[in-house]
Structure formats: C-alpha cells, structure tokens
Design a protein around this motif. Sequence first.
Motif, PDB file in Angstrom:
ATOM      1  N   THR A  63       0.872  -1.318   0.010  1.00  0.00           N
ATOM      2  CA  THR A  63      -0.078   0.040   0.168  1.00  0.00           C
ATOM      3  C   THR A  63       0.952   1.331  -0.153  1.00  0.00           C
ATOM      4  N   PRO A  85      -4.922   2.734  -0.060  1.00  0.00           N
ATOM      5  CA  PRO A  85      -5.453   2.070   1.041  1.00  0.00           C
ATOM      6  C   PRO A  85      -6.994   2.110   1.042  1.00  0.00           C
ATOM      7  N   TRP A  87     -10.212   2.397   3.272  1.00  0.00           N
ATOM      8  CA  TRP A  87     -10.671   3.181   4.405  1.00  0.00           C
ATOM      9  C   TRP A  87     -11.124   2.455   5.580  1.00  0.00           C
ATOM     10  N   ASN A  88     -10.475   2.847   6.632  1.00  0.00           N
ATOM     11  CA  ASN A  88     -10.804   2.260   8.107  1.00  0.00           C
ATOM     12  C   ASN A  88     -11.100   3.322   8.821  1.00  0.00           C
ATOM     13  N   THR A  91      -8.189   5.619  10.726  1.00  0.00           N
ATOM     14  CA  THR A  91      -7.440   5.420  11.899  1.00  0.00           C
ATOM     15  C   THR A  91      -6.202   4.487  11.492  1.00  0.00           C
ATOM     16  N   ARG A  92      -5.927   4.422  10.263  1.00  0.00           N
ATOM     17  CA  ARG A  92      -4.674   3.466   9.970  1.00  0.00           C
ATOM     18  C   ARG A  92      -3.747   4.134   8.804  1.00  0.00           C
ATOM     19  N   ASN A  93      -3.691   5.494   9.094  1.00  0.00           N
ATOM     20  CA  ASN A  93      -2.852   6.331   8.320  1.00  0.00           C
ATOM     21  C   ASN A  93      -3.156   6.537   6.793  1.00  0.00           C
ATOM     22  N   GLU A  94      -4.518   6.068   6.522  1.00  0.00           N
ATOM     23  CA  GLU A  94      -5.158   6.271   5.174  1.00  0.00           C
ATOM     24  C   GLU A  94      -4.637   7.402   4.361  1.00  0.00           C
TER      25      GLU A  94
END
Length: 175
Positions: A63, A85, A87-88, A91-94
Amino acid sequence: MPSVNIEIIRGDITKIAVDAIVNAANSSLMGGGGVDGAIHRAGGPQILEDCRAIVARQGGCKTGEAVITRAGNLPAKHVIHTVGPVWNSGTRNEPALLANCYRNSLLLAASNNLVSVSFPNISTGIYHFPKDLAAGIAVKTVVDFLASHPAMEVKLVCFDEENYRLTNDYYSQSV
C-alpha cells in the motif's frame, strides 16, 4: 500558485494517450474490479505478464508503493500500478498512504523519464475512501510534486461526476 500542467477530465482512463496511466491496483497485481480490471482488460495479457514477473521478483506491491509495466494495447506507453489504502475510518494512516500513492507514482514516472501521467481516483471505489478527502489529497500531492517537476503534465481522470466535481472544486480552491 498551482501548476498549469494539471488537467481534470471526466472519462475513461484506458482511452488516454500519455506516457503512463496509473492503475489503482490491489497488492497481488493480478487484476481485479473497477479501474484495475478495466486497465487489465483493455491492455491485454502483456500487463498481467509483466505483473507476474514483478510478483515473482518482489512479491507484489505494498500500500502506497508503485511499480511500472508495459501498457500492452493501451494508448499509453506504460502502466504504473499503485495500491491505495482501504478506508478504516482514518485510523490507519490512510490519508498519508493515499498521498504516497500519488507521490510514489510520480517519482517512478520521473525516474523513467516520463513526462505525461494520468491518474484515476485512487481508493474511492470499493476501498471506500471518502471522495472529498481523496480529491483534496490528490490535488495537493500533485500540485506539490509539479512545483519541483515543472516539465511533467498530469491528467486527473474522473470516471464519475461526483469525483470530477470534487476534484475540480479542490483544484480551483488551490489556484
């Protein structure tokens, strides 16, 4: 002031004649749905052949990273595959990973002496990245890159009306 070397188009990226089109790929590089599937179908087996060689050599693409292949039957000369990435909820540096997709694709184009690149809207389909946030990241990252690479031309190719409108809005705000 933003570069005049950006064009925002509504259309089909597989029809754009440039040095490289960017593919919103998955990490396996084996083709998939959306723009990835469309590029593989339009480009023919040469793209998959090159992707298989990359996978054999390095095991896919992470990614935010990018790799380059020939373009097969496409009007472009090369395909730059980047993995956006999923999308979460941010919260995961997207956002940073999405910016890396654009930046690393442009760096790869520059290192291969390519001067015209077309991008789709990365991660805004089945990866569910919010379209407004993605448009802003795309425009900012491309404008920032072109500030130090003024000879390069970038086309942001939007398949749907919403992405086209959002991308145009962000670009006009940055002028």
